[in-house]
Design a protein around this motif. Sequence first.
Motif, PDB file in Angstrom:
ATOM      1  N   THR A  58       0.815  -1.220   0.000  1.00 47.50           N
ATOM      2  CA  THR A  58       0.000   0.000   0.000  1.00 47.50           C
ATOM      3  C   THR A  58       0.846   1.265   0.000  1.00 47.50           C
ATOM      4  O   THR A  58       0.590   2.196  -0.770  1.00 47.50           O
ATOM      5  CB  THR A  58      -0.947  -0.006   1.212  1.00 47.50           C
ATOM      6  N   CYS A  61       2.705   1.653  -3.367  1.00 46.96           N
ATOM      7  CA  CYS A  61       1.775   2.032  -4.439  1.00 46.96           C
ATOM      8  C   CYS A  61       1.337   3.485  -4.298  1.00 46.96           C
ATOM      9  O   CYS A  61       1.243   4.214  -5.292  1.00 46.96           O
ATOM     10  CB  CYS A  61       0.561   1.102  -4.413  1.00 46.96           C
ATOM     11  N   PHE A  62       1.083   3.915  -3.066  1.00 48.04           N
ATOM     12  CA  PHE A  62       0.638   5.295  -2.843  1.00 48.04           C
ATOM     13  C   PHE A  62       1.695   6.296  -3.290  1.00 48.04           C
ATOM     14  O   PHE A  62       1.405   7.246  -4.022  1.00 48.04           O
ATOM     15  CB  PHE A  62       0.296   5.504  -1.371  1.00 48.04           C
ATOM     16  N   PHE A  63       2.938   6.092  -2.843  1.00 41.33           N
ATOM     17  CA  PHE A  63       4.002   7.041  -3.184  1.00 41.33           C
ATOM     18  C   PHE A  63       4.328   6.997  -4.682  1.00 41.33           C
ATOM     19  O   PHE A  63       4.617   8.026  -5.292  1.00 41.33           O
ATOM     20  CB  PHE A  63       5.240   6.754  -2.346  1.00 41.33           C
ATOM     21  N   LYS A  64       4.240   5.813  -5.281  1.00 39.13           N
ATOM     22  CA  LYS A  64       4.486   5.707  -6.714  1.00 39.13           C
ATOM     23  C   LYS A  64       3.403   6.421  -7.510  1.00 39.13           C
ATOM     24  O   LYS A  64       3.680   7.088  -8.517  1.00 39.13           O
ATOM     25  CB  LYS A  64       4.561   4.241  -7.129  1.00 39.13           C
ATOM     26  N   GLU A  65       2.160   6.288  -7.053  1.00 37.84           N
ATOM     27  CA  GLU A  65       1.050   6.949  -7.745  1.00 37.84           C
ATOM     28  C   GLU A  65       1.161   8.470  -7.622  1.00 37.84           C
ATOM     29  O   GLU A  65       0.859   9.210  -8.556  1.00 37.84           O
ATOM     30  CB  GLU A  65      -0.283   6.471  -7.164  1.00 37.84           C
ATOM     31  N   GLN A  66       1.616   8.946  -6.477  1.00 40.24           N
ATOM     32  CA  GLN A  66       1.693  10.390  -6.251  1.00 40.24           C
ATOM     33  C   GLN A  66       2.890  11.034  -6.945  1.00 40.24           C
ATOM     34  O   GLN A  66       2.772  12.130  -7.512  1.00 40.24           O
ATOM     35  CB  GLN A  66       1.760  10.684  -4.745  1.00 40.24           C
ATOM     36  N   TRP A  67       4.034  10.352  -6.945  1.00 36.10           N
ATOM     37  CA  TRP A  67       5.251  11.003  -7.423  1.00 36.10           C
ATOM     38  C   TRP A  67       6.025  10.205  -8.480  1.00 36.10           C
ATOM     39  O   TRP A  67       6.992  10.703  -9.026  1.00 36.10           O
ATOM     40  CB  TRP A  67       6.168  11.286  -6.234  1.00 36.10           C
ATOM     41  N   GLU A  69       6.309   7.645 -12.089  1.00 32.98           N
ATOM     42  CA  GLU A  69       5.811   7.664 -13.467  1.00 32.98           C
ATOM     43  C   GLU A  69       4.899   6.470 -13.712  1.00 32.98           C
ATOM     44  O   GLU A  69       5.144   5.373 -13.202  1.00 32.98           O
ATOM     45  CB  GLU A  69       6.988   7.625 -14.454  1.00 32.98           C
ATOM     46  N   HIS A  70       3.860   6.690 -14.507  1.00 29.39           N
ATOM     47  CA  HIS A  70       2.943   5.613 -14.834  1.00 29.39           C
ATOM     48  C   HIS A  70       3.550   4.691 -15.893  1.00 29.39           C
ATOM     49  O   HIS A  70       4.349   5.115 -16.726  1.00 29.39           O
ATOM     50  CB  HIS A  70       1.620   6.183 -15.352  1.00 29.39           C
ATOM     51  N   LYS A  80      -5.470   6.157 -13.501  1.00 29.14           N
ATOM     52  CA  LYS A  80      -5.413   6.791 -12.182  1.00 29.14           C
ATOM     53  C   LYS A  80      -5.770   5.748 -11.138  1.00 29.14           C
ATOM     54  O   LYS A  80      -6.717   4.976 -11.315  1.00 29.14           O
ATOM     55  CB  LYS A  80      -6.397   7.963 -12.121  1.00 29.14           C
ATOM     56  N   VAL A  82      -7.084   5.168  -7.433  1.00 25.85           N
ATOM     57  CA  VAL A  82      -7.801   5.815  -6.333  1.00 25.85           C
ATOM     58  C   VAL A  82      -7.883   4.831  -5.169  1.00 25.85           C
ATOM     59  O   VAL A  82      -8.313   3.686  -5.337  1.00 25.85           O
ATOM     60  CB  VAL A  82      -9.223   6.234  -6.768  1.00 25.85           C
TER      61      VAL A  82
END
Length: 238
Positions: A58, A61-67, A69-70, A80, A82
């Motif tokens: 968790t 995944c959170f930090f990767k999603e926020q900062w 690259e996809h 995205k 959520v």
Amino acid sequence: MGFPKKLMIAGAVVLTLLLLAAGIAFVNIKEVTVVGNERYSGKEIEDRLFPDKKSRNTAYCFFKEQWGEHQQIPFIEDYKIVFHGFRSVEVIVYEKSIVGYLTYMSSNMYFDKDGIVVESTSRQLEGVPKVTGLDFGHIMLYQPLPVENQQVFNDLLTLTMSFSNYGMKVDEIHFDSRRNVTLYIQDIEVVLGNHSDINGQISVLNDMLPQLDGLSGTLYLDTYDETNTSMMYTFKKK
């Protein structure tokens, strides 16, 4: 002398965040819901984004999603993630708008409504028509198709939107040198000609297709006249 109130509040916030991060450091995502996907199944998207234990963590995944690259996923513009709690996420997928493909050097080159080549693959997407008859030079990924008449993409967009409105599956769209259009649907060849009223022609075609089910031949809709509601159209069996 005590600590300033603002400093104490800031310290409490930092401490709370550190405790929160420590608390979720060993929590893993258990439930993944995928929405907006048509080209891929939800399982395929989940497997790409969460292939191992690390990617399901968790906090990671959170930090990767926020900062971070996809991932680059063919036919996906972006996505995205959520969070719905620490163990559940929703993946919102934004797919690329594909109107057709053509073959080039043994690859299927898929392009969008503006004629931009968005993917090159051996995969064949269901429901995306093959486009033939276009004259083009060297094709490059993420660049416009080098066709002589760019108006052809407006024609393609109108056609594919009409197909979508009627839930119609077309195998091939053929353009001749004068932009006359012929469609191929299984064993049926449909001559649209100069397609002066594409929406009207596709409406007639949609009404007639059930009668032509299982047949092989050519349907001539190039004589379509929107002012003549009792118009008869020629179908020549092979």
